[in-house]
Design a protein around this motif. Structure first.
Motif, PDB file in Angstrom:
ATOM      1  N   LEU A  88      -2.666  48.585  48.848  1.00 61.93           N
ATOM      2  CA  LEU A  88      -2.723  49.959  48.335  1.00 61.93           C
ATOM      3  C   LEU A  88      -1.849  50.018  47.078  1.00 61.93           C
ATOM      4  CD1 LEU A  88      -2.213  51.577  51.833  1.00 61.93           C
ATOM      5  CD2 LEU A  88      -4.367  51.437  50.551  1.00 61.93           C
ATOM      6  N   PRO A  89      -2.443  50.314  45.913  1.00 59.94           N
ATOM      7  CA  PRO A  89      -1.727  50.194  44.645  1.00 59.94           C
ATOM      8  C   PRO A  89      -0.547  51.142  44.496  1.00 59.94           C
ATOM      9  CG  PRO A  89      -3.907  51.159  44.311  1.00 59.94           C
ATOM     10  CD  PRO A  89      -3.846  50.722  45.737  1.00 59.94           C
ATOM     11  N   HIS A  90      -0.625  52.304  45.160  1.00 60.16           N
ATOM     12  CA  HIS A  90       0.429  53.316  44.980  1.00 60.16           C
ATOM     13  C   HIS A  90       1.526  53.187  46.026  1.00 60.16           C
ATOM     14  CE1 HIS A  90      -2.681  54.635  47.699  1.00 60.16           C
ATOM     15  NE2 HIS A  90      -1.755  55.355  48.307  1.00 60.16           N
ATOM     16  N   ARG A  91       1.461  52.146  46.844  1.00 61.69           N
ATOM     17  CA  ARG A  91       2.525  51.953  47.839  1.00 61.69           C
ATOM     18  C   ARG A  91       3.300  50.693  47.542  1.00 61.69           C
ATOM     19  NH1 ARG A  91       0.522  53.613  53.802  1.00 61.69           N
ATOM     20  NH2 ARG A  91      -0.090  55.725  53.282  1.00 61.69           N
ATOM     21  N   LYS A  92       4.613  50.755  47.780  1.00 65.45           N
ATOM     22  CA  LYS A  92       5.444  49.577  47.570  1.00 65.45           C
ATOM     23  C   LYS A  92       5.043  48.483  48.554  1.00 65.45           C
ATOM     24  CE  LYS A  92       9.387  52.041  45.783  1.00 65.45           C
ATOM     25  NZ  LYS A  92      10.687  52.651  46.077  1.00 65.45           N
ATOM     26  N   VAL A  94       6.723  46.766  50.696  1.00 65.73           N
ATOM     27  CA  VAL A  94       7.218  46.925  52.068  1.00 65.73           C
ATOM     28  C   VAL A  94       6.346  47.917  52.842  1.00 65.73           C
ATOM     29  CG1 VAL A  94       8.936  48.684  51.425  1.00 65.73           C
ATOM     30  CG2 VAL A  94       9.277  47.308  53.479  1.00 65.73           C
ATOM     31  N   ASP A  95       5.897  48.972  52.155  1.00 63.57           N
ATOM     32  CA  ASP A  95       5.093  49.979  52.845  1.00 63.57           C
ATOM     33  C   ASP A  95       3.657  49.515  53.053  1.00 63.57           C
ATOM     34  OD1 ASP A  95       7.186  51.804  53.204  1.00 63.57           O
ATOM     35  OD2 ASP A  95       7.015  52.421  51.110  1.00 63.57           O
ATOM     36  N   ASN A  96       3.179  48.679  52.142  1.00 61.10           N
ATOM     37  CA  ASN A  96       1.864  48.076  52.365  1.00 61.10           C
ATOM     38  C   ASN A  96       1.878  47.264  53.650  1.00 61.10           C
ATOM     39  OD1 ASN A  96      -0.615  48.055  50.485  1.00 61.10           O
ATOM     40  ND2 ASN A  96       1.103  48.263  49.056  1.00 61.10           N
ATOM     41  N   VAL A  97       2.951  46.472  53.826  1.00 63.10           N
ATOM     42  CA  VAL A  97       3.021  45.609  55.015  1.00 63.10           C
ATOM     43  C   VAL A  97       3.202  46.451  56.276  1.00 63.10           C
ATOM     44  CG1 VAL A  97       4.292  43.728  56.127  1.00 63.10           C
ATOM     45  CG2 VAL A  97       3.919  43.678  53.643  1.00 63.10           C
ATOM     46  N   ALA A  98       3.924  47.580  56.127  1.00 59.87           N
ATOM     47  CA  ALA A  98       4.241  48.398  57.314  1.00 59.87           C
ATOM     48  C   ALA A  98       3.114  49.366  57.695  1.00 59.87           C
ATOM     49  CB  ALA A  98       5.532  49.183  57.057  1.00 59.87           C
ATOM     50  N   THR A  99       2.067  49.455  56.864  1.00 62.95           N
ATOM     51  CA  THR A  99       1.038  50.495  57.075  1.00 62.95           C
ATOM     52  C   THR A  99       0.452  50.511  58.495  1.00 62.95           C
ATOM     53  OG1 THR A  99       0.402  50.398  54.758  1.00 62.95           O
ATOM     54  CG2 THR A  99      -1.192  51.371  56.251  1.00 62.95           C
ATOM     55  N   VAL A 100      -0.074  49.361  58.919  1.00 64.40           N
ATOM     56  CA  VAL A 100      -0.780  49.366  60.212  1.00 64.40           C
ATOM     57  C   VAL A 100       0.173  49.607  61.391  1.00 64.40           C
ATOM     58  CG1 VAL A 100      -2.230  48.023  61.794  1.00 64.40           C
ATOM     59  CG2 VAL A 100      -2.748  48.073  59.356  1.00 64.40           C
ATOM     60  N   TYR A 132       5.685  47.443  43.333  1.00 68.58           N
ATOM     61  CA  TYR A 132       4.307  47.840  43.596  1.00 68.58           C
ATOM     62  C   TYR A 132       3.415  46.609  43.416  1.00 68.58           C
ATOM     63  CZ  TYR A 132       5.891  52.613  43.677  1.00 68.58           C
ATOM     64  OH  TYR A 132       6.527  53.764  44.048  1.00 68.58           O
ATOM     65  N   PRO A 133       2.263  46.574  44.056  1.00 65.52           N
ATOM     66  CA  PRO A 133       1.415  45.383  43.988  1.00 65.52           C
ATOM     67  C   PRO A 133       1.151  44.890  42.564  1.00 65.52           C
ATOM     68  CG  PRO A 133       0.581  46.848  45.668  1.00 65.52           C
ATOM     69  CD  PRO A 133       1.720  47.566  45.011  1.00 65.52           C
ATOM     70  N   ARG A 148       0.711  41.536  55.530  1.00 65.69           N
ATOM     71  CA  ARG A 148       0.174  42.793  56.037  1.00 65.69           C
ATOM     72  C   ARG A 148      -0.782  42.561  57.208  1.00 65.69           C
ATOM     73  NH1 ARG A 148      -3.686  46.802  52.844  1.00 65.69           N
ATOM     74  NH2 ARG A 148      -4.868  44.888  52.930  1.00 65.69           N
ATOM     75  N   ALA A 149      -1.598  41.497  57.075  1.00 63.60           N
ATOM     76  CA  ALA A 149      -2.548  41.204  58.151  1.00 63.60           C
ATOM     77  C   ALA A 149      -1.820  40.787  59.437  1.00 63.60           C
ATOM     78  CB  ALA A 149      -3.516  40.112  57.711  1.00 63.60           C
ATOM     79  N   LEU A 150      -0.617  40.215  59.281  1.00 61.11           N
ATOM     80  CA  LEU A 150       0.130  39.756  60.457  1.00 61.11           C
ATOM     81  C   LEU A 150       0.988  40.861  61.073  1.00 61.11           C
ATOM     82  CD1 LEU A 150       1.411  36.282  59.147  1.00 61.11           C
ATOM     83  CD2 LEU A 150      -0.345  36.665  60.899  1.00 61.11           C
ATOM     84  N   ALA A 151       1.084  41.991  60.366  1.00 66.69           N
ATOM     85  CA  ALA A 151       2.076  43.001  60.744  1.00 66.69           C
ATOM     86  C   ALA A 151       1.867  43.581  62.137  1.00 66.69           C
ATOM     87  CB  ALA A 151       2.106  44.120  59.708  1.00 66.69           C
TER      88      ALA A 151
END
Ligand SMILES: Nc1ncnc2c1ncn2[C@@H]1O[C@H](COP(=O)(O)OP(=O)(O)OP(=O)(O)O)[C@@H](O)[C@H]1O
Length: 283
Positions: A88-92, A94-100, A132-133, A148-151
């Motif tokens: 997600l381009p607008h998320r840092k 750390v937050d991309n990884v934490a999303t799920v 950011y990404p 992120r997939a492993l989160a």
């Protein structure tokens, strides 16, 4: 274990992408689907997490048909990594990884702390967490995609040409890193690529596909290299020979056997004919 039972997929426009596909993927191993463009690799992969529904047949995970499972829940427990990292381009970072995990109800602070540990795992410096990404290189973005997939700690990881868009050196690094991670984590990985060298480096089991998801040959890299099933397979595994960097290596202790080893020194076969020249390129 993932089982495909008589699976076919015909898209609404009439394209028969996969026809009567039967195959079992063992748990905790890496299975690589490899084949030329349009042979049905992505369609097969996406039927596992129900992004594509089979027209007939069944896909079972540990004996349970995915068709009867809630799509959202199913996708949250299956990691998915794409060629374009899908961050997600607008998320840092750390937050991309934490999303799920957050979507799954893990408190934000815990999900972020876990995300930092995952960055360590995939070989990324924690200082990148606040970026950011777009502030990362392609290879770093793919590592974040893997983190992120492993989160959500999935048992299954689907990877669709995840290293296809990065340069060959970074790609080789990512392959080595994935093998290291897999030794540590033991996930059931389904990896799609059109690159036979990548397949041989990563796979416990390689499935070479023709059009319509027809299996040309399935086996370990060594089995396929040692005995290609037919001319199609022989030419497919030979097509990229110039890039594969196979080497010959003479083993004194093995009665002077000449082994064919890959770029990581892994034996992939034994040379039966021809001149024995230690260190010479196999081609
Ligand atoms: N939504 C769709 N509608 C119609 N046809 C489709 C659709 N998605 C894929 N196809 C067709 O199904 C066949 C298999 O596609 P698929 O994407 O599974 O192949 P692939 O082996 O992953 O190819 P690539 O390596 O190019 O990604 C192709 O002929 C493709 O054009």
């Amino acid at each position: 274990m993932i089982e495909f039972r008589g699976v076919s997929k015909r898209f609404p426009d009439g394209t028969l992408a996969v026809e009567e596909f039967d195959f079992t993927l063992p748990s905790r191993k890496t299975t690589v689907f490899v084949g030329s463009s349009g042979c049905g690799k992505t369609t097969l992969l996406r039927m596992i997490n129900r992004m594509v529904e089979p027209s007939s047949g069944q896909v079972l995970i540990d004996g349970e048909d995915v068709a009867g499972q809630d799509k959202v829940k199913l996708r949250r427990r299956i990691g998915y990594v794409l060629q374009a990292s899908g961050l997600l381009p607008h998320r840092k970072v750390v937050d991309n990884v934490a999303t799920v995990p957050v979507l799954n109800g893990v408190p934000k602070a815990k999900a972020r702390a876990d995300a930092l540990e995952l960055l360590d795992k995939v070989g990324l410096d924690r200082s990148l967490a606040q970026r950011y990404p777009r502030q990362l290189s392609g290879g770093q973005q793919q590592r974040v995609g893997v983190a992120r997939a492993l989160a959500s700690d999935p048992n299954i990881l689907l990877m669709d040409e995840p290293f296809g868009a990065v340069d060959p050196i970074v790609r080789a690094d990512l392959q080595v890193e994935l093998n290291r991670l897999q030794r540590e984590l033991g996930k059931t990985i389904v990896f799609v690529t059109h690159d036979i060298d990548e397949a041989f480096v990563l796979a416990d089991q390689v499935v070479i596909l023709r059009k319509g998801g027809a299996i040309a040959q399935a086996g370990t890299p060594a089995e396929i290299l040692a005995a290609p099933a037919d001319d199609f397979v022989a030419s497919f595994i030979g097509a990229d020979k110039g890039k594969r960097h196979l080497q010959l290596q003479q083993r004194e202790g093995d009665g002077g056997l000449t082994l064919v080893v890959d770029g990581d020194g892994r034996p992939v076969g034994v040379l039966e004919d021809g001149e024995r020249r230690p260190g010479a390129a196999a081609s």
